[in-house]
Design an enzyme around this catalytic site. Structure first.
Site, PDB file in Angstrom:
ATOM      1  N   GLU A  49       0.847  -1.059  -0.196  1.00  0.00           N
ATOM      2  CA  GLU A  49      -0.071  -0.005   0.097  1.00  0.00           C
ATOM      3  C   GLU A  49       0.757   1.272   0.115  1.00  0.00           C
ATOM      4  O   GLU A  49       2.001   1.409   0.746  1.00  0.00           O
ATOM      5  CB  GLU A  49      -0.928  -0.222   1.183  1.00  0.00           C
ATOM      6  CG  GLU A  49      -1.917  -1.278   0.909  1.00  0.00           C
ATOM      7  CD  GLU A  49      -2.760  -1.443   2.384  1.00  0.00           C
ATOM      8  OE1 GLU A  49      -3.871  -1.798   2.297  1.00  0.00           O
ATOM      9  OE2 GLU A  49      -2.591  -0.822   3.492  1.00  0.00           O
ATOM     10  N   CYS A  82       3.519   8.736   0.795  1.00  0.00           N
ATOM     11  CA  CYS A  82       4.083   7.684   1.887  1.00  0.00           C
ATOM     12  C   CYS A  82       4.204   6.337   0.981  1.00  0.00           C
ATOM     13  O   CYS A  82       3.051   5.696   0.804  1.00  0.00           O
ATOM     14  CB  CYS A  82       3.044   7.828   2.938  1.00  0.00           C
ATOM     15  SG  CYS A  82       3.636   6.533   4.122  1.00  0.00           S
ATOM     16  N   CYS A 138       6.797  -6.813   6.760  1.00  0.00           N
ATOM     17  CA  CYS A 138       7.986  -6.224   7.340  1.00  0.00           C
ATOM     18  C   CYS A 138       8.727  -6.858   8.234  1.00  0.00           C
ATOM     19  O   CYS A 138       8.390  -8.055   8.676  1.00  0.00           O
ATOM     20  CB  CYS A 138       7.401  -4.954   8.379  1.00  0.00           C
ATOM     21  SG  CYS A 138       8.713  -3.946   9.175  1.00  0.00           S
ATOM     22  N   CYS A 149       7.429  -4.283  15.720  1.00  0.00           N
ATOM     23  CA  CYS A 149       6.896  -3.254  16.674  1.00  0.00           C
ATOM     24  C   CYS A 149       5.546  -3.761  16.934  1.00  0.00           C
ATOM     25  O   CYS A 149       4.642  -3.873  15.895  1.00  0.00           O
ATOM     26  CB  CYS A 149       6.869  -2.040  15.700  1.00  0.00           C
ATOM     27  SG  CYS A 149       8.436  -1.507  15.162  1.00  0.00           S
ATOM     28  N   CYS A 189       2.213  -1.795  15.472  1.00  0.00           N
ATOM     29  CA  CYS A 189       2.187  -1.526  14.128  1.00  0.00           C
ATOM     30  C   CYS A 189       1.369  -2.702  13.479  1.00  0.00           C
ATOM     31  O   CYS A 189       1.762  -3.842  13.614  1.00  0.00           O
ATOM     32  CB  CYS A 189       3.398  -1.215  13.533  1.00  0.00           C
ATOM     33  SG  CYS A 189       3.500  -1.056  11.791  1.00  0.00           S
ATOM     34  N   GLY A 227       7.134  -1.782   5.852  1.00  0.00           N
ATOM     35  CA  GLY A 227       8.450  -2.286   5.670  1.00  0.00           C
ATOM     36  C   GLY A 227       9.698  -1.308   6.181  1.00  0.00           C
ATOM     37  O   GLY A 227       9.308  -0.105   6.755  1.00  0.00           O
ATOM     38  N   GLU A 228      10.648  -1.918   6.503  1.00  0.00           N
ATOM     39  CA  GLU A 228      11.725  -1.112   7.115  1.00  0.00           C
ATOM     40  C   GLU A 228      12.756  -0.748   6.033  1.00  0.00           C
ATOM     41  O   GLU A 228      13.385  -1.696   5.397  1.00  0.00           O
ATOM     42  CB  GLU A 228      12.383  -2.136   8.196  1.00  0.00           C
ATOM     43  CG  GLU A 228      13.936  -1.563   8.515  1.00  0.00           C
ATOM     44  CD  GLU A 228      13.697  -0.123   9.125  1.00  0.00           C
ATOM     45  OE1 GLU A 228      12.928   0.075   9.899  1.00  0.00           O
ATOM     46  OE2 GLU A 228      14.612   0.589   8.634  1.00  0.00           O
ATOM     47  N   SER A 264      12.462   6.940   6.960  1.00  0.00           N
ATOM     48  CA  SER A 264      12.215   6.681   8.302  1.00  0.00           C
ATOM     49  C   SER A 264      12.495   5.454   8.644  1.00  0.00           C
ATOM     50  O   SER A 264      12.222   4.423   8.141  1.00  0.00           O
ATOM     51  CB  SER A 264      10.666   6.819   8.591  1.00  0.00           C
ATOM     52  OG  SER A 264      10.339   6.455   9.981  1.00  0.00           O
ATOM     53  N   SER A 279      12.270   6.191  14.342  1.00  0.00           N
ATOM     54  CA  SER A 279      11.064   5.951  15.331  1.00  0.00           C
ATOM     55  C   SER A 279      11.634   5.474  16.440  1.00  0.00           C
ATOM     56  O   SER A 279      11.849   4.281  16.817  1.00  0.00           O
ATOM     57  CB  SER A 279      10.205   4.668  14.519  1.00  0.00           C
ATOM     58  OG  SER A 279      10.044   5.337  13.176  1.00  0.00           O
ATOM     59  N   LEU A 280      11.580   6.509  17.448  1.00  0.00           N
ATOM     60  CA  LEU A 280      12.186   6.253  18.733  1.00  0.00           C
ATOM     61  C   LEU A 280      11.408   5.667  19.639  1.00  0.00           C
ATOM     62  O   LEU A 280      11.608   4.565  20.468  1.00  0.00           O
ATOM     63  CB  LEU A 280      12.945   7.482  19.300  1.00  0.00           C
ATOM     64  CG  LEU A 280      14.091   7.534  20.394  1.00  0.00           C
ATOM     65  CD1 LEU A 280      15.074   6.735  20.028  1.00  0.00           C
ATOM     66  CD2 LEU A 280      14.254   8.842  20.819  1.00  0.00           C
ATOM     67  N   HIS A 281      10.201   6.636  20.036  1.00  0.00           N
ATOM     68  CA  HIS A 281       9.197   5.976  20.993  1.00  0.00           C
ATOM     69  C   HIS A 281       9.401   5.743  22.312  1.00  0.00           C
ATOM     70  O   HIS A 281       8.613   5.778  23.170  1.00  0.00           O
ATOM     71  CB  HIS A 281       8.470   4.843  20.389  1.00  0.00           C
ATOM     72  CG  HIS A 281       7.756   5.058  18.897  1.00  0.00           C
ATOM     73  ND1 HIS A 281       7.180   6.105  18.595  1.00  0.00           N
ATOM     74  CD2 HIS A 281       8.006   4.025  17.974  1.00  0.00           C
ATOM     75  CE1 HIS A 281       6.911   5.999  17.167  1.00  0.00           C
ATOM     76  NE2 HIS A 281       7.339   4.789  16.731  1.00  0.00           N
ATOM     77  N   ASN A 333      -2.373   5.446  16.062  1.00  0.00           N
ATOM     78  CA  ASN A 333      -3.793   5.092  15.329  1.00  0.00           C
ATOM     79  C   ASN A 333      -3.888   3.661  15.800  1.00  0.00           C
ATOM     80  O   ASN A 333      -3.277   2.617  15.308  1.00  0.00           O
ATOM     81  CB  ASN A 333      -3.275   4.937  13.772  1.00  0.00           C
ATOM     82  CG  ASN A 333      -3.054   6.631  13.359  1.00  0.00           C
ATOM     83  OD1 ASN A 333      -3.691   7.252  13.633  1.00  0.00           O
ATOM     84  ND2 ASN A 333      -1.859   6.631  12.810  1.00  0.00           N
ATOM     85  N   CYS A 338      -0.463   6.159   9.628  1.00  0.00           N
ATOM     86  CA  CYS A 338       0.742   5.665  10.060  1.00  0.00           C
ATOM     87  C   CYS A 338       0.550   4.378  10.760  1.00  0.00           C
ATOM     88  O   CYS A 338      -0.341   4.335  11.801  1.00  0.00           O
ATOM     89  CB  CYS A 338       1.645   6.471  10.947  1.00  0.00           C
ATOM     90  SG  CYS A 338       2.613   7.433  10.140  1.00  0.00           S
TER      91      CYS A 338
HETATM   92  N1  SAH Z   1       9.940   0.849   9.450  1.00  0.00           N
HETATM   93  C1  SAH Z   1      10.047   2.144   9.543  1.00  0.00           C
HETATM   94  C2  SAH Z   1       9.059   2.890   8.521  1.00  0.00           C
HETATM   95  C3  SAH Z   1       7.303   2.718   8.770  1.00  0.00           C
HETATM   96  S1  SAH Z   1       6.601   2.747   9.903  1.00  0.00           S
HETATM   97  C4  SAH Z   1      10.107   3.037  10.825  1.00  0.00           C
HETATM   98  O1  SAH Z   1       9.644   2.228  11.970  1.00  0.00           O
HETATM   99  O2  SAH Z   1       9.943   4.090  10.839  1.00  0.00           O
HETATM  100  C5  SAH Z   1       6.487   4.811   9.838  1.00  0.00           C
HETATM  101  C6  SAH Z   1       6.137   5.552  11.123  1.00  0.00           C
HETATM  102  O3  SAH Z   1       4.681   4.869  11.527  1.00  0.00           O
HETATM  103  C7  SAH Z   1       7.031   4.909  12.169  1.00  0.00           C
HETATM  104  O4  SAH Z   1       7.376   6.171  13.081  1.00  0.00           O
HETATM  105  C8  SAH Z   1       5.968   4.032  13.132  1.00  0.00           C
HETATM  106  O5  SAH Z   1       6.743   3.961  14.565  1.00  0.00           O
HETATM  107  C9  SAH Z   1       4.718   4.690  13.119  1.00  0.00           C
HETATM  108  N2  SAH Z   1       3.554   3.638  13.490  1.00  0.00           N
HETATM  109  C10 SAH Z   1       3.741   2.561  13.530  1.00  0.00           C
HETATM  110  N3  SAH Z   1       2.666   1.951  14.008  1.00  0.00           N
HETATM  111  C11 SAH Z   1       1.774   3.014  14.182  1.00  0.00           C
HETATM  112  C12 SAH Z   1       0.416   3.264  14.767  1.00  0.00           C
HETATM  113  N4  SAH Z   1      -0.387   2.184  14.995  1.00  0.00           N
HETATM  114  N5  SAH Z   1       0.277   4.564  15.073  1.00  0.00           N
HETATM  115  C13 SAH Z   1       0.882   5.473  14.620  1.00  0.00           C
HETATM  116  N6  SAH Z   1       1.941   5.580  14.096  1.00  0.00           N
HETATM  117  C14 SAH Z   1       2.470   4.281  13.807  1.00  0.00           C
END
Ligand code: SAH
Length: 346
Positions: A94, A107, A114, A118, A121, A165-166, A197, A220-222, A296, A339
């Protein structure tokens, strides 16, 4: 059916030129075909009208032209468009067009499924089937560019590798796709408008720095606490915060480009003062900005976005420490295009 013939779009211009020399034609023919394939985006040999019939026949004999097809298009109430894109082997990824007042952002996906895990996700629940080829990434961008012109009457302005994907686990092909996107024979876009990203793969961040790439980096630190990060992103056991930090310092030293940290605040996971303090400390190692992303929801409620008071506290601490912070609102939620929601539901 998947053809046994080679995909002509996997060939570089030089390789195409050599092919023509090999069949007794002029090397220059390679440039012409390359132009049809890339600048003009032609997907059939028949359409290459300045190439002789015989030459087209020998191309037909040797190659296929793989390309994506937008299988399904969904439009959100907010103008966001999600494409379900079918690849030559029938797999689906997608990509999303996100219009805002001043920008249209694509995007795009870099893998089918992937490699990472995470917990928050939706894409992580799909097994990684394969890496996308450079042309499959490029085609997603072209498709969105065309939709942007068609539905929003303006060209694409930005690209983020934040789909499925990464990207750093498919580094070579991501780089080749960016070469095409930025070259005059492709879309001629500035690399400054492209952001890759990553969940944070230190070895590849160092490699990117060595390669002196010109696009932007988001991580994507979190969480800036190792234990917490491992809980929500288990792969982080192997890619520790300490290693990530040193790779980011290396990145900045080499590229002089500031890093964006993507950060979601969840209730009961990273909404305490100690989480904020750890983030502020982490941010001081390398010039950066923080992008707080709206969560989300993807499932049964294991993860819940923290309330606005917790987010305000983050903002206050970051601002006090002179760390730029923005809050990103979700787009396209009603069509599962936001996202972390990309999961081939259709
Ligand atoms: N693998 C890469 C790119 C894909 S994810 C990465 O991790 O950066 C793109 C972004 O969406 C990342 O910042 C990820 O942490 C965020 N993301 C993943 N699941 C999400 C969700 N349910 N709600 C909001 N952001 C999310």
């Amino acid at each position: 059916m998947i053809s046994e013939k080679r995909d002509i779009r996997a060939l570089s211009k030089e390789e195409l030129r050599s092919f023509f020399v090999g069949i007794g034609d002029k090397a220059f023919r390679g440039n012409q075909v390359y132009e049809w394939l890339w600048s003009k985006g032609i997907h059939s040999f028949e359409g290459m009208t300045n190439i002789s019939k015989e030459t087209r026949a020998s191309l037909e004999e040797n190659f296929v032209i793989n390309h994506i097809k937008v299988d399904h298009l969904q439009k959100s109430n907010d103008g966001t468009i999600k494409n379900a894109v079918k690849l030559f082997d029938g797999l689906i990824v997608e990509s999303v067009l996100i219009p805002t007042k001043n920008r249209t952002t694509a995007c795009v996906s870099s893998q089918v499924g992937c490699s990472l895990d995470c917990h928050f996700c939706a894409t992580a629940r799909l097994k990684r089937m394969r890496n996308l080829n450079p042309d499959e990434i490029y085609d997603q961008v072209v498709a969105i560019h065309r939709e942007s012109v068609l539905y929003h009457d303006r060209p694409l302005s930005n690209i983020v590798f934040m789909g499925m994907g990464e990207p750093l686990m498919n580094y070579k092909n991501v780089l080749l796709s960016i070469d095409k996107i930025t070259s005059d024979e492709g879309l001629g876009m500035s690399p400054k408008r492209i952001t890759v990203s990553t969940s944070g793969v230190p070895k590849m961040i160092r490699k990117m720095a060595d390669d002196e790439v010109k696009f932007n980096l988001a991580v994507s630190l979190h969480s800036a606490i190792q234990e917490t990060r491992e809980q929500i992103m288990p792969f982080a056991k192997n890619f520790t915060l300490e290693d990530l930090r040193s790779s980011l310092e290396y990145w900045y030293d080499k590229t002089n480009k500031i890093i964006t940290y993507e950060y979601i605040v969840w209730e009961g996971i990273n909404d305490k003062e100690e989480d904020i303090k750890a983030l502020v400390k982490f941010c001081k190692y390398t010039p950066c900005k923080v992008n707080i992303i709206e969560y989300n929801p993807i499932d049964d409620g294991e993860f819940q976005q923290a309330d606005s008071a917790a987010i305000d506290l983050y903002i206050a601490h970051l601002e006090k420490n002179k760390i730029p912070v923005t809050v990103r609102r979700s787009r396209g939620k009603d069509i599962d295009a936001a996202c972390g929601q990309l999961a081939n539901k259709q």
